[in-house]
Design a protein around this motif. Structure first.
Motif, short mmCIF file in Angstrom:
data_model
loop_
_atom_site.label_atom_id
_atom_site.label_comp_id
_atom_site.label_asym_id
_atom_site.label_seq_id
_atom_site.Cartn_x
_atom_site.Cartn_y
_atom_site.Cartn_z
N UNK A 1 0.84 -1.21 0.00
CA UNK A 1 0.00 0.00 0.00
C UNK A 1 0.87 1.25 0.00
N UNK A 2 1.94 1.22 0.76
CA UNK A 2 2.81 2.39 0.84
C UNK A 2 3.48 2.68 -0.50
N UNK A 3 4.05 1.69 -1.15
CA UNK A 3 4.67 1.94 -2.45
C UNK A 3 3.60 2.22 -3.51
N UNK A 4 2.42 1.68 -3.30
CA UNK A 4 1.31 1.98 -4.21
C UNK A 4 0.93 3.45 -4.19
N UNK A 5 1.15 4.12 -3.04
CA UNK A 5 0.86 5.55 -2.96
C UNK A 5 1.79 6.36 -3.85
N UNK B 1 8.93 4.82 8.67
CA UNK B 1 7.82 4.18 7.97
C UNK B 1 6.48 4.75 8.46
N UNK B 2 6.37 5.00 9.76
CA UNK B 2 5.13 5.57 10.31
C UNK B 2 4.89 6.96 9.75
N UNK B 3 5.91 7.81 9.80
CA UNK B 3 5.75 9.18 9.29
C UNK B 3 5.46 9.18 7.79
N UNK B 4 6.16 8.35 7.04
CA UNK B 4 5.95 8.29 5.60
C UNK B 4 4.53 7.81 5.29
N UNK B 5 4.05 6.83 6.03
CA UNK B 5 2.68 6.35 5.83
C UNK B 5 1.69 7.48 6.04
N UNK B 6 1.86 8.20 7.14
CA UNK B 6 0.95 9.32 7.42
C UNK B 6 1.02 10.38 6.33
N UNK B 7 2.22 10.71 5.90
CA UNK B 7 2.40 11.72 4.85
C UNK B 7 1.77 11.28 3.53
N UNK C 1 -1.52 4.03 9.10
CA UNK C 1 -0.25 3.92 9.82
C UNK C 1 -0.36 3.13 11.12
N UNK C 2 -1.49 2.49 11.36
CA UNK C 2 -1.68 1.76 12.62
C UNK C 2 -0.68 0.65 12.85
N UNK C 3 -0.41 -0.14 11.83
CA UNK C 3 0.51 -1.27 11.99
C UNK C 3 1.94 -0.81 12.30
N UNK C 4 2.54 0.07 11.50
CA UNK C 4 3.90 0.49 11.85
C UNK C 4 3.94 1.26 13.17
N UNK C 5 2.88 2.01 13.48
CA UNK C 5 2.84 2.75 14.74
C UNK C 5 2.83 1.78 15.92
N UNK C 6 2.03 0.72 15.82
CA UNK C 6 1.97 -0.28 16.89
C UNK C 6 3.32 -0.97 17.04
N UNK C 7 3.93 -1.34 15.93
CA UNK C 7 5.24 -1.99 15.98
C UNK C 7 6.27 -1.07 16.62
N UNK C 8 6.21 0.21 16.28
CA UNK C 8 7.12 1.20 16.88
C UNK C 8 6.87 1.31 18.38
N UNK C 9 5.62 1.34 18.79
CA UNK C 9 5.30 1.43 20.22
C UNK C 9 5.80 0.20 20.98
N UNK C 10 5.71 -0.95 20.37
CA UNK C 10 6.21 -2.17 21.01
C UNK C 10 7.73 -2.09 21.17
#
Length: 121
Positions: A6-10, A65-71, A76-85
């Protein structure tokens, strides 16, 4: 894989084109599934040497990855959760260790309960 697609699709990269790159290079080189079996004894021993990279290294990548997803307007839920972990593992004393140290958090039922109740996903 789905989030990355999805990210590269953007950026207008077709899923089929990305799959060729991901499956032909990224997965075999970066995500070596045979390494998972080799790491099993370390999981049992609670041994997570940060010889190649540390949680902090992964945290930098996950932040990007989280910031890029948001931008890019990608969920961005999945990378944000992984970052929080990863952040939590560092806070609980696993600084300087390899990413598999998050296994210690996964073994705790409270992580799952708190993650499920998190309104940020």
């Amino acid at each position: 894989m789905l989030h990355a697609t999805a990210l590269v699709g953007s950026a207008n990269v077709p899923a089929e084109k990305f799959a060729e790159l991901a499956l032909g290079w990224f997965m075999p080189v970066v995500v070596d599934y045979t390494a998972l079996a080799r790491r099993a004894p370390d999981l049992d021993a609670g041994h997570y040497p940060g010889t190649l990279h540390t949680l902090e290294t992964n945290l930098d990548a996950l932040d990007h990855v989280t910031r890029t997803s948001e931008e890019q307007g990608v969920h961005s839920g999945h990378p944000r959760l992984t970052k929080e972990i990863a952040e939590r593992a560092i806070a609980e004393g696993h600084s300087g260790e390899n990413y598999p140290a998050v296994y210690e958090l996964f073994k705790k039922a409270t992580l799952l309960k708190e993650t499920i109740s998190s309104p940020r996903l």
